[in-house]
Scaffold this motif. Sequence first.
Motif, mmCIF file in Angstrom:
data_model
loop_
_atom_site.group_PDB
_atom_site.id
_atom_site.type_symbol
_atom_site.label_atom_id
_atom_site.label_comp_id
_atom_site.label_asym_id
_atom_site.label_seq_id
_atom_site.Cartn_x
_atom_site.Cartn_y
_atom_site.Cartn_z
ATOM 1 N N CYS A 78 30.253 27.579 40.857
ATOM 2 C CA CYS A 78 31.348 28.131 40.055
ATOM 3 C C CYS A 78 31.069 29.603 39.740
ATOM 4 N N GLY A 79 31.977 30.469 40.150
ATOM 5 C CA GLY A 79 31.735 31.900 40.102
ATOM 6 C C GLY A 79 31.661 32.500 38.724
ATOM 7 N N TYR A 80 32.179 31.804 37.711
ATOM 8 C CA TYR A 80 32.194 32.321 36.345
ATOM 9 C C TYR A 80 30.946 31.958 35.558
ATOM 10 N N CYS A 81 30.131 31.037 36.076
ATOM 11 C CA CYS A 81 29.123 30.367 35.257
ATOM 12 C C CYS A 81 27.724 30.949 35.444
ATOM 13 N N GLY A 216 41.574 34.955 33.413
ATOM 14 C CA GLY A 216 40.930 36.233 33.695
ATOM 15 C C GLY A 216 40.048 36.207 34.924
ATOM 16 N N MET A 217 40.239 35.199 35.813
ATOM 17 C CA MET A 217 39.414 35.064 37.017
ATOM 18 C C MET A 217 40.157 35.531 38.268
ATOM 19 N N GLY A 218 41.059 36.486 38.089
ATOM 20 C CA GLY A 218 41.782 37.032 39.231
ATOM 21 C C GLY A 218 43.037 36.275 39.593
ATOM 22 N N GLU A 219 43.441 35.338 38.739
ATOM 23 C CA GLU A 219 44.658 34.566 39.002
ATOM 24 C C GLU A 219 45.897 35.405 38.673
ATOM 25 N N SER A 220 47.017 35.030 39.244
ATOM 26 C CA SER A 220 48.286 35.702 38.958
ATOM 27 C C SER A 220 48.922 35.109 37.709
ATOM 28 N N ASP A 221 49.925 35.788 37.181
ATOM 29 C CA ASP A 221 50.672 35.236 36.051
ATOM 30 C C ASP A 221 51.283 33.888 36.412
ATOM 31 N N GLU A 222 51.786 33.794 37.638
ATOM 32 C CA GLU A 222 52.378 32.534 38.084
ATOM 33 C C GLU A 222 51.341 31.409 38.077
ATOM 34 N N GLN A 223 50.103 31.729 38.427
ATOM 35 C CA GLN A 223 49.051 30.706 38.437
ATOM 36 C C GLN A 223 48.618 30.310 37.021
ATOM 37 N N VAL A 224 48.709 31.239 36.075
ATOM 38 C CA VAL A 224 48.456 30.875 34.671
ATOM 39 C C VAL A 224 49.501 29.860 34.216
ATOM 40 N N ILE A 225 50.754 30.117 34.581
ATOM 41 C CA ILE A 225 51.831 29.179 34.229
ATOM 42 C C ILE A 225 51.603 27.843 34.914
ATOM 43 N N PHE A 243 38.734 32.566 27.823
ATOM 44 C CA PHE A 243 39.015 33.875 28.407
ATOM 45 C C PHE A 243 37.706 34.392 28.997
ATOM 46 N N LEU A 244 37.738 34.715 30.285
ATOM 47 C CA LEU A 244 36.504 35.012 31.007
ATOM 48 C C LEU A 244 35.637 36.045 30.288
ATOM 49 N N LEU A 252 31.595 36.863 39.210
ATOM 50 C CA LEU A 252 32.768 37.453 38.569
ATOM 51 C C LEU A 252 32.393 38.505 37.522
ATOM 52 N N GLU A 253 31.196 39.077 37.623
ATOM 53 C CA GLU A 253 30.714 40.001 36.595
ATOM 54 C C GLU A 253 31.567 41.255 36.463
ATOM 55 N N ASN A 254 32.284 41.637 37.508
ATOM 56 C CA ASN A 254 33.103 42.852 37.454
ATOM 57 C C ASN A 254 34.575 42.572 37.173
ATOM 58 N N MET A 255 34.910 41.328 36.866
ATOM 59 C CA MET A 255 36.295 40.937 36.585
ATOM 60 C C MET A 255 36.596 41.205 35.111
ATOM 61 N N LYS A 256 37.204 42.328 34.833
ATOM 62 C CA LYS A 256 37.444 42.745 33.440
ATOM 63 C C LYS A 256 38.893 43.185 33.269
#
Length: 335
Positions: A78-81, A216-225, A243-244, A252-256
């Motif tokens: 898992c890229g966030y962990c 906050g993991m690079g998803e689109s607004d549509e994917q949040v919905i 929230f990431l 995902l360290e540079n996903m801000k």
Amino acid sequence: MSAQMAVGRVSHWEQYADKALAGDCLTVEEGLSVLRADDAELLPLLHAAFRVRRHYFGKKVKLNMIMNAKSGNCPEDCGYCSQSIVSGAPIEKYTFLKKDVLVEGAREALSRKVGTYCIVASGRGPTERELEEVIAAVKEIKHEMKMKVCACLGILKEDQAKRLKEAGVDRYNHNLNTSADHFHNITTTHTYNHRVQTVKAAKAAGMSPCSGCIVGMGESDEQVIQIAYELRELDADSIPVNFLNPIPGTPLENMKDLNPRYCLKVLALFRFICPGKEIRVSGGREVNLRHLQPLSLYPANAVFVGDYLTTEGQEVFTDHQMIKDLGFEIEECAY
């Protein structure tokens, strides 16, 4: 914006609240209008979301606390962990905690006015020894304390779910994390369906299903919905919205990409789409909401207090004071 237009906008959000209270779901287009709302409309939007929150939960706030029962050495990617096999984050690593330590953690949670104590462990799923340790701890906790216990031990088999329920586990958490069509960008060592099936197994065993997301993991607004829709369909009783927190050393360290106002819009969206469910402000709260943290409790009705798995939370006193300053009330022993 003219006064007439402003009134029209307020009515727009109030119509969403009316839909939610009537049991109707927002359309994708309506959901997008929430996430892309002008920042000047944030307060009217939160007011509408609070109408829904107040209908189901009044001004009460449920508190949750995490006990990290096993840290690091997780074989999943898992890229966030920070505990993942692909993470280079310098975290503390240890094997599964003993029963007495888990029970003492519950006592500490109770002193913090926590209603739900969450035993969380890294890994794909629990070993037999780990499962027995949790079962023994839960039996003692339920005998000694009036407290809801949630377990989060990874992917579960049906018999494991039944044993946890028999021991007294009230709730099982397994987050979907993101939408089905974005999942492969975050994790490849297990599937989105593995997560869905675990939530269903917990529910079938009689435990309350808890499942949420990380925004906050690079998803689109549509994917949040879409993830909000999927959690509504799954009928999760409790929905932690994380929230990431982009931890150095993780993929995902540079996903801000997040800002506090967008995070509040996400919480309002989840309240409209899952109106009667416990919406919990979870990991990344302090980092992403910053000075706007108090406003999160207008759409949400629950919050984690204390530290998270490998990152620190703010002082418990600060959270208690924030709730008091809002004129809200901590719901102790929240069943």
